[in-house]
Design a protein around this motif. Structure first.
Motif, PDB file in Angstrom:
ATOM      1  N   LEU A  52      -0.524 -35.992  24.138  1.00 18.04           N
ATOM      2  CA  LEU A  52      -1.966 -35.988  24.393  1.00 18.04           C
ATOM      3  C   LEU A  52      -2.518 -34.592  24.621  1.00 18.04           C
ATOM      4  O   LEU A  52      -3.729 -34.384  24.484  1.00 18.04           O
ATOM      5  CB  LEU A  52      -2.275 -36.888  25.591  1.00 18.04           C
ATOM      6  N   SER A 111      -6.678 -41.876  18.036  1.00 20.99           N
ATOM      7  CA  SER A 111      -5.321 -42.188  18.463  1.00 20.99           C
ATOM      8  C   SER A 111      -4.625 -43.021  17.395  1.00 20.99           C
ATOM      9  O   SER A 111      -5.245 -43.839  16.723  1.00 20.99           O
ATOM     10  CB  SER A 111      -5.356 -42.966  19.780  1.00 20.99           C
ATOM     11  N   ALA A 148      -4.585 -44.985  23.895  1.00 26.66           N
ATOM     12  CA  ALA A 148      -5.982 -44.855  23.463  1.00 26.66           C
ATOM     13  C   ALA A 148      -6.927 -44.574  24.626  1.00 26.66           C
ATOM     14  O   ALA A 148      -7.844 -43.761  24.506  1.00 26.66           O
ATOM     15  CB  ALA A 148      -6.417 -46.109  22.707  1.00 26.66           C
ATOM     16  N   GLY A 158      -6.687 -41.075  25.641  1.00 28.10           N
ATOM     17  CA  GLY A 158      -7.225 -40.244  24.567  1.00 28.10           C
ATOM     18  C   GLY A 158      -8.726 -40.104  24.635  1.00 28.10           C
ATOM     19  O   GLY A 158      -9.284 -39.029  24.331  1.00 28.10           O
ATOM     20  N   GLN A 210     -10.683 -38.026  22.122  1.00 28.82           N
ATOM     21  CA  GLN A 210     -10.573 -38.909  20.964  1.00 28.82           C
ATOM     22  C   GLN A 210     -11.723 -39.914  20.968  1.00 28.82           C
ATOM     23  O   GLN A 210     -12.353 -40.147  21.998  1.00 28.82           O
ATOM     24  CB  GLN A 210      -9.215 -39.626  20.962  1.00 28.82           C
ATOM     25  N   CYS A 266      -9.220 -45.569  17.860  1.00 29.24           N
ATOM     26  CA  CYS A 266      -7.802 -45.773  17.584  1.00 29.24           C
ATOM     27  C   CYS A 266      -7.632 -46.527  16.279  1.00 29.24           C
ATOM     28  O   CYS A 266      -8.308 -47.534  16.042  1.00 29.24           O
ATOM     29  CB  CYS A 266      -7.159 -46.572  18.719  1.00 29.24           C
TER      30      CYS A 266
END
Length: 293
Positions: free
Chosen positions: A168, A186, A192, A195, A200, A203
């Motif tokens: 990560l 992700s 997720a 993230g 992020q 996912c």
């Protein structure tokens, strides 16, 4: 450009062949239950055991059935650069919105080779490219400096990354180097939620094959910054995330789908075999916790 819950679609088989009727129903079910984009011919789609005609047929069926309702990110990677380019061209003809390009596997190119491979494809692709880094499967690892340099060279073409490295800290490194508009997704359902905090925006998911509504709701909460709700939902989904890999994927996902739909068979292709009895028990228990049975 892409965000939320994006299933890496399993590919249904019946009597050894691609079951296009079931696949089109599956696409509709995914969209109806909130999936924000679709990935045909990814790892979960058993792309490694699809022949080229099947590969292109799956992408075309997905694009036709989705009919612009959500983006289609077609798996088009290969360990042969020219084959990857062929898949990209076919995906464009089929109506895909973007392509997902896995790091070349088996050949084990270095970072210079990865730069050359992806640059060659970016120069010739008319579709946006999402890089896919999954060193646990490919051995080859697209390092953050390579991701950043590829986006610097092709800011309007290499626009996203699916990261299944499990590291990560790379999300922060890549965000600082490539900027906040470079889309990071992700590739690991269990990571997720973390993230999202780091930058992020969604996912590409195995679990969303089986629990699209629940995954879409989880991602909507995380995107909105409602981490209390997202954490609660994540804990309901977490056993299912783990169960999807209790046997080699996608056998557990296909077993779960066969429980949910009478039009879905649990068939996989060798060298993957169907879910074991112990695997089925783990999936059954996780589906109950997630509230999908």
């Amino acid at each position: 450009m892409f965000s939320g819950s994006i299933p890496a679609l399993a590919t249904p088989f019946r009597d050894g062949s691609f079951d296009e009727v079931a696949f089109r129903r599956f696409v509709d079910w995914q969209i109806d239950n909130g999936s924000s984009a679709l990935v045909p011919c990814g790892t979960t789609g058993e792309s490694a055991t699809l022949d080229n005609d099947e590969h292109h047929q799956v992408i075309a069926a997905c694009a036709q059935q989705s009919n612009g309702r959500v983006p289609v990110i077609a798996g088009a990677g290969s360990n042969d650069t020219q084959t990857a380019l062929w898949h990209i061209k076919e995906a464009q003809v089929a109506g895909a919105d973007a392509v997902l390009l896995v790091a070349p596997y088996y050949n084990r190119p270095g970072q210079v080779g990865l730069l050359a491979h992806f640059s060659y494809l970016a120069e010739r692709s008319e579709l946006p490219i999402m890089l896919y880094n999954v060193p646990g499967r490919t051995v080859t690892d697209i390092l953050p400096e390579t991701v950043i340099e590829l986006h610097r060279r092709f800011p309007d073409k290499i626009v996203a990354l699916k990261d299944a490295s499990g590291d990560l800290s790379r999300v922060v490194t890549q965000r600082m180097g490539a900027g906040p508009h470079f889309c990071q997704l992700s590739g690991d359902d269990p990571l997720a939620l973390a993230g999202y905090v780091l930058g992020q925006t969604g996912c590409i998911s195995v679990t969303a094959n089986v629990a699209p509504k629940q995954c879409a709701e989880f991602h909507a909460a995380a995107l909105a910054g409602d981490y209390v709700t997202a954490r609660e939902m994540n804990e309901r989904l977490y056993p299912l995330h783990r169960a999807m890999f209790v046997d080699p994927s996608p056998a557990p996902a296909k077993y779960a789908l066969s429980r949910l739909h009478d039009w879905w068979q649990p068939d996989v292709r060798l060298p993957i075999v169907e879910c074991s009895d112990a695997g089925k028990a783990a999936v059954d228990a996780a589906m109950e916790i997630a509230g999908i049975v």
